[in-house]
Design an enzyme around this catalytic site. Sequence first.
Site, PDB file in Angstrom:
ATOM      1  CG  LEU A  57      -2.313  11.586  -5.828  1.00 46.75           C
ATOM      2  CD1 LEU A  57      -1.987  10.200  -4.740  1.00 46.75           C
ATOM      3  CD2 LEU A  57      -1.307  12.656  -5.905  1.00 46.75           C
ATOM      4  CE1 TYR A 119       8.250   7.067   4.211  1.00 45.46           C
ATOM      5  CE2 TYR A 119       6.653   8.517   3.421  1.00 45.46           C
ATOM      6  CZ  TYR A 119       7.627   8.450   4.493  1.00 45.46           C
ATOM      7  OH  TYR A 119       7.796   9.211   5.408  1.00 45.46           O
ATOM      8  CE1 TYR A 145       2.080  -0.846  -4.401  1.00 46.41           C
ATOM      9  CE2 TYR A 145       3.435  -2.732  -3.982  1.00 46.41           C
ATOM     10  CZ  TYR A 145       2.977  -1.491  -3.735  1.00 46.41           C
ATOM     11  OH  TYR A 145       3.332  -0.877  -2.359  1.00 46.41           O
ATOM     12  CD1 TRP A 170       5.958  -7.820   2.955  1.00 45.77           C
ATOM     13  CD2 TRP A 170       5.912  -9.172   4.688  1.00 45.77           C
ATOM     14  NE1 TRP A 170       5.944  -8.989   2.595  1.00 45.77           N
ATOM     15  CE2 TRP A 170       6.163  -9.871   3.441  1.00 45.77           C
ATOM     16  CE3 TRP A 170       5.690  -9.935   5.902  1.00 45.77           C
ATOM     17  CZ2 TRP A 170       6.325 -11.305   3.496  1.00 45.77           C
ATOM     18  CZ3 TRP A 170       6.017 -11.375   5.641  1.00 45.77           C
ATOM     19  CH2 TRP A 170       6.247 -11.948   4.446  1.00 45.77           C
TER      20      TRP A 170
END
Length: 320
Positions: A57, A119, A145, A170
């Site tokens: 990636l 996602y 992040y 989570w």
Amino acid sequence: MTDLALRVSHLPFPIPHSPILMRILLIGGEGQVGWELRRALAPLGTVHAPLRSDLDLESADSIIRVVRATGAQLIVNAAAYTAVDKAETDVDTATRVNGDAVGILAEEAKRGSAGFIHYSTDYVFDGNQAGPYTETDEPDPINVYGRTKLLGEQRIREVNPPHLILRTSWVYGLRGRNFLLTIRKLARERSMLKVVDDQIGCPTWCRLIAEATAQVVTRSSSAQGPDPDWFQENGGLYHLAAQDSASWYEFARAVLGDDKGQARVKAIPSAEYPTPARRPRNSALDSSKIRRQLGIALPDWRVGLALCAEGDPPKGGFGK
């Protein structure tokens, strides 16, 4: 559990059985959500899930080569750089995986007239809001992040292939690395666990994410593959997380069970557990839009945890 049982309106989604038989490229099939997606998407067509060793990636050439070789009608990206603390000092890698690679996948999806499901995360928010975040709330990530995941969202919107961006929260399961498995492991090794109680989110079982995704794919596709008209009307950004919210402390107590949890878990403030990356104090997601518009609703997080605990750990399979 009696009171909670009354609140349950959605159990795990049934695996779809439909005439859809499309070519699906699943990226990140070795991760916890990806492993579940392999199972959930299998009835809908041929799922190509390249290993990490076959798809880099960080390489545009590698991404383009794999996408074009599969001739995918649907690209599902469950891969991400998720090491939140490490990302603070590994910004370039996190940016390439969570941002640049996503943009290339979006471009390839548009080039091949493929649908694209991606996602994202609750960590795109700063955590200063009092209640759950909706899709219209302004993102303001406070760590690398979160910033790189938001960059991935932005790249998709700029290219604008037929797409869905599913933000979740989570994520845990019975494989890989996650909070549930960490708490179980530490509980076997220590007599007392200290867990922060001033960070709030929506603990979400990875299997429910995968099965909800399969339902969305079924509704967004015809026998010929993804339906452009459906994506035109329903595509875009959705929150997909368990109902209700909890602190890490509450989640840890629930993982171990109420009686054991009270005796073995001590609540502490985040200040007593410093980490390289800041975490949002509140990253709970409001998932009512996907319920209203697509008819998809995950159960209460406690129900998801109970269902996860009842299942056996995956045997064989893929990834760690």
